[in-house]
Design a protein around this motif. Structure first.
Motif, PDB file in Angstrom:
ATOM      1  N   GLY A  11     -72.950  46.146  81.933  1.00 46.03           N
ATOM      2  CA  GLY A  11     -72.117  45.011  81.551  1.00 46.03           C
ATOM      3  C   GLY A  11     -71.169  45.271  80.404  1.00 46.03           C
ATOM      4  O   GLY A  11     -70.185  44.549  80.227  1.00 46.03           O
ATOM      5  N   SER A  12     -71.447  46.303  79.618  1.00 48.12           N
ATOM      6  CA  SER A  12     -70.632  46.554  78.427  1.00 48.12           C
ATOM      7  C   SER A  12     -70.762  48.011  78.030  1.00 48.12           C
ATOM      8  O   SER A  12     -71.778  48.660  78.334  1.00 48.12           O
ATOM      9  CB  SER A  12     -71.135  45.667  77.279  1.00 48.12           C
ATOM     10  OG  SER A  12     -70.620  46.099  76.040  1.00 48.12           O
ATOM     11  N   SER A  14     -71.477  48.853  75.245  1.00 46.64           N
ATOM     12  CA  SER A  14     -72.622  48.909  74.325  1.00 46.64           C
ATOM     13  C   SER A  14     -73.932  49.196  75.065  1.00 46.64           C
ATOM     14  O   SER A  14     -74.956  49.458  74.450  1.00 46.64           O
ATOM     15  CB  SER A  14     -72.740  47.613  73.512  1.00 46.64           C
ATOM     16  OG  SER A  14     -72.979  46.510  74.356  1.00 46.64           O
ATOM     17  N   ASP A  15     -73.897  49.153  76.389  1.00 47.42           N
ATOM     18  CA  ASP A  15     -75.088  49.458  77.195  1.00 47.42           C
ATOM     19  C   ASP A  15     -75.187  50.945  77.543  1.00 47.42           C
ATOM     20  O   ASP A  15     -76.192  51.384  78.133  1.00 47.42           O
ATOM     21  CB  ASP A  15     -75.058  48.671  78.520  1.00 47.42           C
ATOM     22  CG  ASP A  15     -75.012  47.168  78.306  1.00 47.42           C
ATOM     23  OD1 ASP A  15     -75.599  46.692  77.320  1.00 47.42           O
ATOM     24  OD2 ASP A  15     -74.386  46.483  79.137  1.00 47.42           O
ATOM     25  N   ARG A  42     -67.233  38.640  82.088  1.00 55.11           N
ATOM     26  CA  ARG A  42     -65.911  38.978  81.550  1.00 55.11           C
ATOM     27  C   ARG A  42     -64.962  39.541  82.609  1.00 55.11           C
ATOM     28  O   ARG A  42     -63.752  39.431  82.457  1.00 55.11           O
ATOM     29  CB  ARG A  42     -66.073  39.989  80.412  1.00 55.11           C
ATOM     30  CG  ARG A  42     -66.799  39.419  79.200  1.00 55.11           C
ATOM     31  CD  ARG A  42     -67.226  40.553  78.274  1.00 55.11           C
ATOM     32  NE  ARG A  42     -67.842  40.060  77.048  1.00 55.11           N
ATOM     33  CZ  ARG A  42     -68.620  40.809  76.259  1.00 55.11           C
ATOM     34  NH1 ARG A  42     -68.871  42.063  76.583  1.00 55.11           N
ATOM     35  NH2 ARG A  42     -69.132  40.297  75.162  1.00 55.11           N
ATOM     36  N   GLY A  65     -77.378  47.341  84.849  1.00 59.20           N
ATOM     37  CA  GLY A  65     -77.996  47.074  83.551  1.00 59.20           C
ATOM     38  C   GLY A  65     -77.145  46.113  82.754  1.00 59.20           C
ATOM     39  O   GLY A  65     -75.922  46.283  82.669  1.00 59.20           O
ATOM     40  N   ALA A  66     -77.778  45.095  82.197  1.00 65.52           N
ATOM     41  CA  ALA A  66     -77.038  44.141  81.357  1.00 65.52           C
ATOM     42  C   ALA A  66     -78.002  43.506  80.367  1.00 65.52           C
ATOM     43  O   ALA A  66     -79.211  43.422  80.613  1.00 65.52           O
ATOM     44  CB  ALA A  66     -76.359  43.076  82.210  1.00 65.52           C
ATOM     45  N   GLY A  67     -77.428  43.072  79.257  1.00 65.33           N
ATOM     46  CA  GLY A  67     -78.233  42.436  78.230  1.00 65.33           C
ATOM     47  C   GLY A  67     -77.898  40.967  78.101  1.00 65.33           C
ATOM     48  O   GLY A  67     -77.038  40.434  78.809  1.00 65.33           O
ATOM     49  N   MET A  68     -78.601  40.290  77.208  1.00 65.47           N
ATOM     50  CA  MET A  68     -78.434  38.867  76.930  1.00 65.47           C
ATOM     51  C   MET A  68     -78.618  38.028  78.203  1.00 65.47           C
ATOM     52  O   MET A  68     -79.571  38.218  78.920  1.00 65.47           O
ATOM     53  CB  MET A  68     -77.087  38.618  76.244  1.00 65.47           C
ATOM     54  CG  MET A  68     -76.967  39.397  74.924  1.00 65.47           C
ATOM     55  SD  MET A  68     -75.448  39.134  74.048  1.00 65.47           S
ATOM     56  CE  MET A  68     -75.771  37.515  73.353  1.00 65.47           C
ATOM     57  N   SER A  91     -79.982  44.051  74.125  1.00 70.18           N
ATOM     58  CA  SER A  91     -78.710  44.136  73.401  1.00 70.18           C
ATOM     59  C   SER A  91     -78.910  43.777  71.930  1.00 70.18           C
ATOM     60  O   SER A  91     -79.800  42.988  71.583  1.00 70.18           O
ATOM     61  CB  SER A  91     -77.723  43.180  74.066  1.00 70.18           C
ATOM     62  OG  SER A  91     -76.963  42.518  73.116  1.00 70.18           O
ATOM     63  N   GLN A  93     -77.322  41.906  69.985  1.00 68.12           N
ATOM     64  CA  GLN A  93     -77.178  40.488  69.627  1.00 68.12           C
ATOM     65  C   GLN A  93     -78.161  39.577  70.361  1.00 68.12           C
ATOM     66  O   GLN A  93     -78.153  38.366  70.170  1.00 68.12           O
ATOM     67  CB  GLN A  93     -75.766  39.990  69.983  1.00 68.12           C
ATOM     68  CG  GLN A  93     -74.650  40.837  69.473  1.00 68.12           C
ATOM     69  CD  GLN A  93     -73.591  41.014  70.547  1.00 68.12           C
ATOM     70  OE1 GLN A  93     -72.958  40.055  70.962  1.00 68.12           O
ATOM     71  NE2 GLN A  93     -73.404  42.234  71.011  1.00 68.12           N
TER      72      GLN A  93
END
Ligand code: RP5
Length: 168
Positions: A11-12, A14-15, A42, A65-68, A91, A93
């Motif tokens: 997803g980002s 940051s992953d 997004r 894979g994704a967070g939040m 993640s 945050q």
């Protein structure tokens, strides 16, 4: 690299560090894969288009894979008939990955996502390999060798510890 049959999407950026571990496992099995960054929130159009065309492009399994509030795996699963493996990510945050675990695992019936542990990118890749090994004897043999190697590593660590050496 071999023709991609596994997709690894996140997803980002940051992953990346966690998701790269899935790619490393696939590399060690000489399995072709592609990696993409896209977000259910997004870049929703890109996710839908990617998932809808994945099978036609020769992909066999999609690892997401994704967070939040992690909707990536679920949205991909909604748009493809390929098996989807979801990795809930912790993640920076987020809520330590529990948020993503619930969002990834708690899919409504009819749209399955095979959720692995929080940050379980290595197991996600291994699960993809086991699914592909059902129709690929070479992969089956490689998976057996992987398990044997794991067994040996644990035994060696145990022997070291017994001798008073650090097993690490
Ligand atoms: C999710 O939000 C991503 O998968 C990532 O784990 C989390 C935070 O993303 P960034 O704000 O770091 O881009 O969609």
């Amino acid at each position: 690299m071999a023709t991609p049959i596994v997709s690894i999407i996140m997803g980002s950026k940051s992953d990346f560090n966690t998701m790269k571990k899935a790619a490393d496992v696939l590399d060690s099995f000489d399995l072709g894969y592609e990696m993409e960054i896209m977000s259910a929130h997004r870049t929703p159009e890109k996710v839908a288009e990617y998932a809808k065309t994945a099978a036609k492009r020769g992909l066999k399994i999609i690892i997401c894979g994704a967070g939040m509030s992690a909707h990536l795996a679920g949205v991909v699963a909604a748009h493809t008939d390929l098996p989807v493996i979801g990795i809930p990510l912790s993640s920076a945050q987020g809520l330590g990955g529990m948020d993503a675990l619930l969002s990834t695992a708690q899919m409504p019936k009819g749209v399955p996502v095979a959720a692995v542990a929080i940050n379980g990118s290595v197991n996600a890749a291994l699960l993809a390999i086991k699914i592909l090994a059902l129709s690929d004897n070479t992969l089956t043999d490689k998976f057996k060798a992987y398990k044997e190697n794991m067994r040996k590593e644990i035994e060696e660590a145990s022997q070291k510890m017994k001798k008073g050496e650090s097993p690490l």
